[in-house]
Design a protein around this motif. Structure first.
Motif, PDB file in Angstrom:
ATOM      1  N   ASP A 124       0.834  -1.209   0.000  1.00 35.81           N
ATOM      2  CA  ASP A 124       0.000   0.000   0.000  1.00 35.81           C
ATOM      3  C   ASP A 124       0.865   1.254   0.000  1.00 35.81           C
ATOM      4  OD1 ASP A 124      -2.271  -1.531  -0.016  1.00 35.81           O
ATOM      5  OD2 ASP A 124      -2.965  -0.933   1.982  1.00 35.81           O
ATOM      6  N   ARG A 125       1.927   1.240   0.805  1.00 39.50           N
ATOM      7  CA  ARG A 125       2.817   2.403   0.838  1.00 39.50           C
ATOM      8  C   ARG A 125       3.484   2.613  -0.514  1.00 39.50           C
ATOM      9  NH1 ARG A 125       7.794   2.756   0.569  1.00 39.50           N
ATOM     10  NH2 ARG A 125       8.110   0.523   0.993  1.00 39.50           N
TER      11      ARG A 125
ATOM     12  N   SER B 155       1.164   4.105  -2.998  1.00 44.63           N
ATOM     13  CA  SER B 155       0.823   5.493  -2.674  1.00 44.63           C
ATOM     14  C   SER B 155       1.947   6.458  -3.015  1.00 44.63           C
ATOM     15  CB  SER B 155       0.492   5.615  -1.173  1.00 44.63           C
ATOM     16  OG  SER B 155      -0.654   4.859  -0.852  1.00 44.63           O
ATOM     17  N   GLU B 156       3.160   5.918  -3.209  1.00 44.37           N
ATOM     18  CA  GLU B 156       4.327   6.778  -3.423  1.00 44.37           C
ATOM     19  C   GLU B 156       4.839   6.782  -4.857  1.00 44.37           C
ATOM     20  OE1 GLU B 156       7.179   5.422  -0.604  1.00 44.37           O
ATOM     21  OE2 GLU B 156       6.122   6.283   1.126  1.00 44.37           O
TER      22      GLU B 156
ATOM     23  N   ASP C 250       2.440   9.016 -10.336  1.00 42.67           N
ATOM     24  CA  ASP C 250       1.085   8.702 -10.790  1.00 42.67           C
ATOM     25  C   ASP C 250       0.545   9.864 -11.620  1.00 42.67           C
ATOM     26  OD1 ASP C 250      -1.570   8.056 -11.125  1.00 42.67           O
ATOM     27  OD2 ASP C 250      -2.006   7.819  -8.992  1.00 42.67           O
TER      28      ASP C 250
ATOM     29  N   ALA D  74      -3.016   5.924  -5.137  1.00 44.17           N
ATOM     30  CA  ALA D  74      -3.059   6.093  -3.681  1.00 44.17           C
ATOM     31  C   ALA D  74      -4.412   5.680  -3.108  1.00 44.17           C
ATOM     32  CB  ALA D  74      -2.755   7.541  -3.307  1.00 44.17           C
ATOM     33  N   GLU D  75      -5.464   5.803  -3.920  1.00 40.85           N
ATOM     34  CA  GLU D  75      -6.801   5.447  -3.434  1.00 40.85           C
ATOM     35  C   GLU D  75      -7.086   3.952  -3.602  1.00 40.85           C
ATOM     36  OE1 GLU D  75      -6.328   8.291  -5.440  1.00 40.85           O
ATOM     37  OE2 GLU D  75      -6.287   9.382  -3.525  1.00 40.85           O
ATOM     38  N   HIS D  76      -6.839   3.397  -4.783  1.00 41.85           N
ATOM     39  CA  HIS D  76      -7.237   2.001  -5.046  1.00 41.85           C
ATOM     40  C   HIS D  76      -6.082   1.011  -5.021  1.00 41.85           C
ATOM     41  CE1 HIS D  76      -5.642   2.791  -9.021  1.00 41.85           C
ATOM     42  NE2 HIS D  76      -6.515   3.755  -9.223  1.00 41.85           N
ATOM     43  N   LYS D  77      -4.852   1.497  -4.881  1.00 40.19           N
ATOM     44  CA  LYS D  77      -3.646   0.657  -4.765  1.00 40.19           C
ATOM     45  C   LYS D  77      -3.461  -0.274  -5.971  1.00 40.19           C
ATOM     46  CE  LYS D  77      -3.100   2.455  -0.674  1.00 40.19           C
ATOM     47  NZ  LYS D  77      -4.312   3.297  -0.552  1.00 40.19           N
TER      48      LYS D  77
ATOM     49  N   HIS E 109     -10.393   3.652 -11.525  1.00 40.44           N
ATOM     50  CA  HIS E 109      -9.124   3.221 -12.105  1.00 40.44           C
ATOM     51  C   HIS E 109      -9.302   2.838 -13.576  1.00 40.44           C
ATOM     52  CE1 HIS E 109      -5.396   0.352 -11.767  1.00 40.44           C
ATOM     53  NE2 HIS E 109      -5.189   1.369 -12.579  1.00 40.44           N
TER      54      HIS E 109
END
Length: 221
Positions: free
Chosen positions: A176-177, A180-181, A184, A190-193, A200
């Motif tokens: 997840d991290r 998010s990083e 993009d 960051a929202e749907h991974k 998406h």
């Protein structure tokens, strides 16, 4: 208000430790995503570790805040731990099952490095009913020692078995991290991974697939 899930226990692991020096719990994250790596967490315990951290259970049953709060207690509890990844390009090249195995091998070898425990001394506990780690053996050619491992599968091990729940939390938080990083341009990682939400898929239709997408997959519904 949903009831709090029951804590995972060490019951299965302690039984396995009767015939093995250590137990490696493995759990995967990102298998069904459209973008990003598939990630496998590995947590290793032996009979010297104490009780598992309170509140340990399947990462999917925990809030992001609670998952993050358990990372350090899990790291302190396990004898060793790591998260391995297989990239979208690797998934496209070899398929998702071989990529899962590749990520698992990376996680196990990283966790075992310097631990004083050798892979043949371990038994592996996998979530689910399918042994994707050692069969079929021809999916990867660099893991003779892995193919010889003793593997136990257990449905809901990520919920009920502390060592697999620990691996689940480590893998989920790290992936997840990462998602998010990453850079993009508008996909909303960051929202749907990287999973296939409507937003998406709309972004893929608008922008086309990016470097983090699994191009061998059906990206548009």
């Amino acid at each position: 208000m949903c009831p709090r899930p029951s804590d995972a226990t060490r019951d299965v692991e302690l039984n396995l430790l009767r015939t093995a020096r250590a137990v490696i719990g493995l759990d995967e994250v990102g298998r069904g995503a459209l973008a990003g790596p598939v990630s496998v967490g590995a947590a290793i315990i032996d009979d010297a570790v104490g009780p598992a951290p309170a509140g340990l259970t399947d990462s999917k049953l925990l809030t992001p805040t609670r998952r993050s709060a358990l990372v350090e207690p899990v790291r302190a509890w396990a004898r060793a731990h790591a998260v391995g990844h297989a990239s979208p390009a690797e998934i496209d090249e070899v398929g998702i099952i071989a990529a899962l195995r590749l990520a698992a091998v990376r996680a196990m070898r990283q966790a075992l490095a310097g631990s004083g425990v050798e892979l043949p001394e371990c038994t592996v506990l996998l979530d689910g009913s399918h042994n994707w780690l050692t069969r079929p053996a021809d999916l990867l050619t660099e893991q003779d020692d892995v193919d010889a491992l003793k593997v136990t599968t257990r449905v809901k091990a990520d919920r009920d078995c502390a060592v697999v729940a620990a691996a689940s939390i480590l893998a989920k938080v790290e992936r997840d991290r990462l998602m998010s990083e990453v850079v993009d341009p508008g996909y909303g990682f960051a929202e749907h991974k990287g999973y296939g939400s409507a937003a998406h898929r709309d972004a893929i239709a608008r922008l086309g697939p990016g470097v983090w997408h699994r191009r061998s997959w059906k990206l548009l519904g």
